[in-house]
Design a protein around this motif. Structure first.
Motif, short mmCIF file in Angstrom:
data_model
loop_
_atom_site.label_atom_id
_atom_site.label_comp_id
_atom_site.label_asym_id
_atom_site.label_seq_id
_atom_site.Cartn_x
_atom_site.Cartn_y
_atom_site.Cartn_z
N THR A 136 55.13 53.04 -1.13
CA THR A 136 55.99 52.58 -2.20
C THR A 136 56.52 53.78 -2.96
OG1 THR A 136 54.68 50.56 -2.43
CG2 THR A 136 56.14 51.13 -4.26
N THR A 194 59.00 49.22 -1.25
CA THR A 194 57.93 49.44 -0.28
C THR A 194 58.49 49.31 1.14
OG1 THR A 194 56.28 48.57 -1.81
CG2 THR A 194 55.67 48.68 0.52
N SER A 252 49.41 45.66 0.40
CA SER A 252 50.67 45.89 -0.29
C SER A 252 51.16 44.61 -0.93
CB SER A 252 51.71 46.40 0.70
OG SER A 252 51.93 45.43 1.71
#
Length: 820
Positions: A757, A777, A819
């Motif tokens: 990211t 990201t 994530s």
């Protein structure tokens, strides 16, 4: 000269060995006694041991008249020594070295008296000159009367005539001096307490009440020199010796004519050298040459010998008194240094030490000799020797700067030994080792001094080029890499066209030429399709290869945490290291360029050449070759060689941290070190542009320059104005590109399940294009697209410079499942 004044300085030299006469008031002098010169009898007081004072019979009036005013070599020697004492300012300080004090006083009364106004009649310079001359002429030494205000402040200094001062010893409590008796010009005798008198003398080996003077050793030579000159002057004044005599037959010549001829032999300087006619008898003609005699030749030898002996007694080379003939520049410079080191400095220190008792402890008085160029001779030699030791890896940068009289950088890179320079650093302690990337950080719980593990650092290639480092890095075994497998499946060439024989600039150009506008986008698209949740096989050979590549990749258990993100400390530590290295490089670069400007080879056949005569063909109306002076190619290569080891260490340390955070291992991929080499090549390009601007500055400066000094001023001004910005830009860019490049290479090596990211500093300095990327990201290996350009990571050296310069962004790495 009357007979009673014939005894000269040699009569003051050797004391009579017999006991002094009982009545010392009568002065007796002997020219010769037992084939030895003797002095006048002792007179005046006796010292505390009951022996006569050796300096009491020294007649200062005769010394001045016969030794100082009538001997040119004595006069010039004393002038040469005393004039430096008069022109050099006085300092008061403590600590430091022989060049400068660590701490100085600026408001002490002595400074005002010795540098400004000593008394109503004399300035400080006049006072110091008379003081120095008296010290060289007086066997008693010099006596300075101090006058204090009612508040106890020193307000005046007066030199007392040495022959009017009597030293009264203290024979009861052995304090040496009870008081001084001074007879002023009106005949009154004043008693002066020792605390009101400064008594300075060149000490005698035996008698504490007596000093020594060079006139004692040079007395005979001064006598010979003065008397030989006096004899020649007297001979010329009283002799009319003709230049030659012609004899003829005078038979039949009138007597009046004979008398007239005889008068031609009359004495006097105005008759000397004329041709004289005399009679010889019948029929005779003769000629006698009287123009030269051995006496003249003996006088020349005597004069030369006396001069050498007088100058040797005072320690003054002939070149110092104005005659540097038959000497090379090096010999004349060496004579000047010897004069300062062996004669002038001890003389000045002797004078200055007389004022030390008026100061508190640790404070001393000293003549400021920092402006004396002759004393730079040993310092130049010391700097040259230290520079050779640094180049051999025997001393650190900080140790060299200390020898050169410059402040130390005091950073890990300057404290380390570079064996040899720009190859492998030897850290001074564990903390420096961690900062240099040579060991674990003790503050982070690592074992101090432990050798780093993981992939070895590619061997130093300072003698070769940065391109060789890239080739060596690529020669290491590469770990599993999905993007590489995709590229292999698509039959794409991914290696950079770098060769060990190419330069750093060529390596960067080749690397940039190998990168397409789309970057790794096509392979990334296939990876995205391969990662799709569809179980059915995707069309295309590339997708099948991706599946095969994923099956062959050894996956490791990743820690369930918040991933990994480089910190500001990582950037700042490397930025400081690069700044220190670039600062040292630019300092040496500036010195080399200034030396090239002064070099005869550079100035030859230009208008800056100093012609040796009117026909010197090397002085022409042409400008200097500024590109030859700057030599940008040499410094570009040296920049890459200097920064490559530093950036490699930082890159490997960062890659190891990323690997430990994401995979639990500290394996380092070769591409992490390669990223550092490319970044070093970028720095060399920045130095090349910097020097290209300097060459333009030199070219423009030559339009108005009158000598090389104007060009030197232009170079110094350019470095002072442009150097700080260059250092800051190169340090920040190298730090961001190296740290982010190494982290991204390590994350890509960790496996295909890593995502990253984009993180900005979120301040006003962030450019709008990067603000739009904040929080975005993407899978590792997938480039970020900004304004139509691709960025693999913040500071990517292959991206347009408008998107990377002054960039301070970073990437946060995580597993795909963690994530957001």
């Amino acid at each position: 000269m009357p007979r009673q004044f014939l005894p000269t300085l040699r009569g003051l030299l050797v004391p009579r060995s017999a006991a002094p006469p009982p009545a010392p008031t009568a002065e007796t002098k002997d020219l010769l006694a037992g084939n030895a010169y003797v002095s006048m009898t002792y007179a005046g007081v006796t010292n505390v041991w009951g022996t006569p004072g050796r300096a009491d019979g020294w007649d200062m009036e005769r010394v001045i008249v016969e030794g100082y005013e009538r001997s040119i070599w004595t006069f010039k020697s004393i002038e040469a020594i005393s004039k430096h004492a008069s022109t050099l300012p006085i300092q008061i300080g403590r600590g430091g070295d022989e060049r400068r004090f660590e701490e100085t006083l600026d408001d002490h009364p002595l400074l005002k008296l010795l540098n400004k106004k000593a008394n109503p009649l004399e300035t400080g310079d006049v006072f110091k000159k008379r003081l120095s001359a008296q010290l060289l002429l007086s066997k008693k030494g010099v006596f300075i009367e101090k006058t204090y205000s009612r508040g106890g402040t020193l307000v005046r200094l007066d030199l007392l005539p040495p022959d009017r001062v009597q030293i009264i010893p203290d024979d009861r409590n052995a304090d040496y001096v009870k008081h001084f008796e001074f007879t002023d010009y009106s005949g009154h005798v004043r008693e002066l307490l020792p605390k009101h008198v400064i008594w300075i003398r060149d000490p005698h080996p035996l008698d504490p009440f007596c000093g020594v003077t060079p006139l004692e050793a040079a007395g005979l030579s001064i006598d010979l020199d003065v008397k030989a000159r006096t004899y020649n002057i007297s001979f010329i004044d009283n002799d009319g010796r003709p230049g030659g005599i012609v004899g003829i037959d005078l038979d039949g010549v009138d007597q009046r004519e004979v008398d007239r001829i005889q008068k031609r032999l009359a004495p006097g300087a105005h008759n000397a050298g004329q041709l004289t006619l005399v009679g010889t008898g019948p029929g005779g003609v003769t000629y006698v040459d009287t123009s030269a005699r051995p006496r003249e030749m003996a006088y020349e030898t005597l004069s030369g010998t006396s001069k050498g002996e007088i100058l040797a007694a005072f320690g003054v080379p002939e070149s110092i008194v104005g005659n540097a003939s038959e000497r090379t520049y090096a010999n004349a410079d060496r004579e000047e240094y010897n004069f300062w080191d062996h004669t002038e400095l001890p003389h000045l220190n002797l004078i200055a030490s007389g004022f030390d008792p008026d100061l508190d402890d640790e404070w001393i008085v000293r003549f400021d000799t920092s402006s004396v160029q002759a004393l730079e001779f040993p310092r130049r030699q010391a700097r040259e020797e230290a520079r050779k030791e640094w180049e051999a890896g025997l001393i650190t940068i900080d140790e060299y700067r200390e020898i050169a009289g410059r402040p130390a950088f005091n950073v890990p890179q300057s404290r380390a030994l570079w064996i040899s320079p720009q190859k492998a650093p030897v850290p001074a302690n564990d903390q420096d080792a961690a900062a240099l990337g040579l060991g674990p950080d003790p503050a982070a719980g690592g074992t101090p001094g432990a050798a780093p593990t993981g992939a070895p650092l590619p061997p130093g290639t300072a003698p070769e080029t940065a391109a060789a480092d890239v080739a060596a890095a690529r020669a290491l075994d590469a770990g599993p890499n999905a993007a590489a497998d995709v590229a292999a499946a698509r039959d794409q060439e991914t290696s950079l066209a770098l060769h060990a024989g190419s330069t750093a600039t060529e390596a960067v150009a080749a690397a940039r030429a190998a990168v397409t506008d789309s970057g790794p986008g096509e392979a990334a698209a296939d990876v995205d399709r391969a990662r799709s949740p569809q179980n059915a096989a995707l069309p295309g050979d590339a997708a099948e290869d991706v599946d095969a590549a994923r099956a062959s990749v050894e996956t490791k258990a990743m820690p369930k945490d918040n991933g990994y993100e480089v910190t500001d400390d990582d950037f700042d530590a490397l930025s400081m290291a690069v700044a220190a290295a670039v600062t040292a490089l630019l300092t040496r670069q500036e010195g080399v360029i200034l030396a090239r400007l002064r070099a005869p080879k550079i100035r030859k056949y230009t208008r800056y050449w100093d012609p040796e005569n009117d026909n010197d063909a090397r002085h022409v109306d042409a400008d200097l070759d500024q590109d030859r002076v700057v030599s940008a190619a040499r410094w570009s290569e040296e920049t890459s060689q200097t920064l490559a080891p530093i950036l490699q260490q930082a890159a490997i340390a960062t890659a190891r941290k990323v690997g430990q955070a994401l995979t639990g291992t500290d394996e380092v991929p070769p591409s992490a070190a390669a990223a550092a080499i490319v970044t070093a090549a970028y720095a060399s390009e920045a130095i090349t542009r910097f020097l290209a601007e300097l060459a333009a500055v030199l070219r423009d400066a030559q339009h108005d320059a009158t000598d090389v000094g104007d060009l030197e001023h232009a170079v110094v001004s350019y470095y002072h104005s442009a150097e700080p910005a260059l250092i800051a830009r190169v340090a920040e860019t190298c730090a961001v590109a190296t740290i982010n490049g190494a982290a991204d290479a390590a994350a890509e090596h960790a496996g295909p399940d890593i995502v990253r990211t984009w993180i900005t500093r979120e301040d006003t300095r962030v450019r709008p294009a990067h603000k739009a990327l904040h929080g975005k990201t993407l899978p590792v290996g997938t480039p970020y697209t900004v304004d139509g350009a691709s960025l693999r990571y913040p500071g990517d050296p292959f991206a347009p410079i408008a998107l990377t310069i002054n960039c301070r962004c970073r990437l946060h790495y995580n597993t795909d499942e963690e994530s957001p």
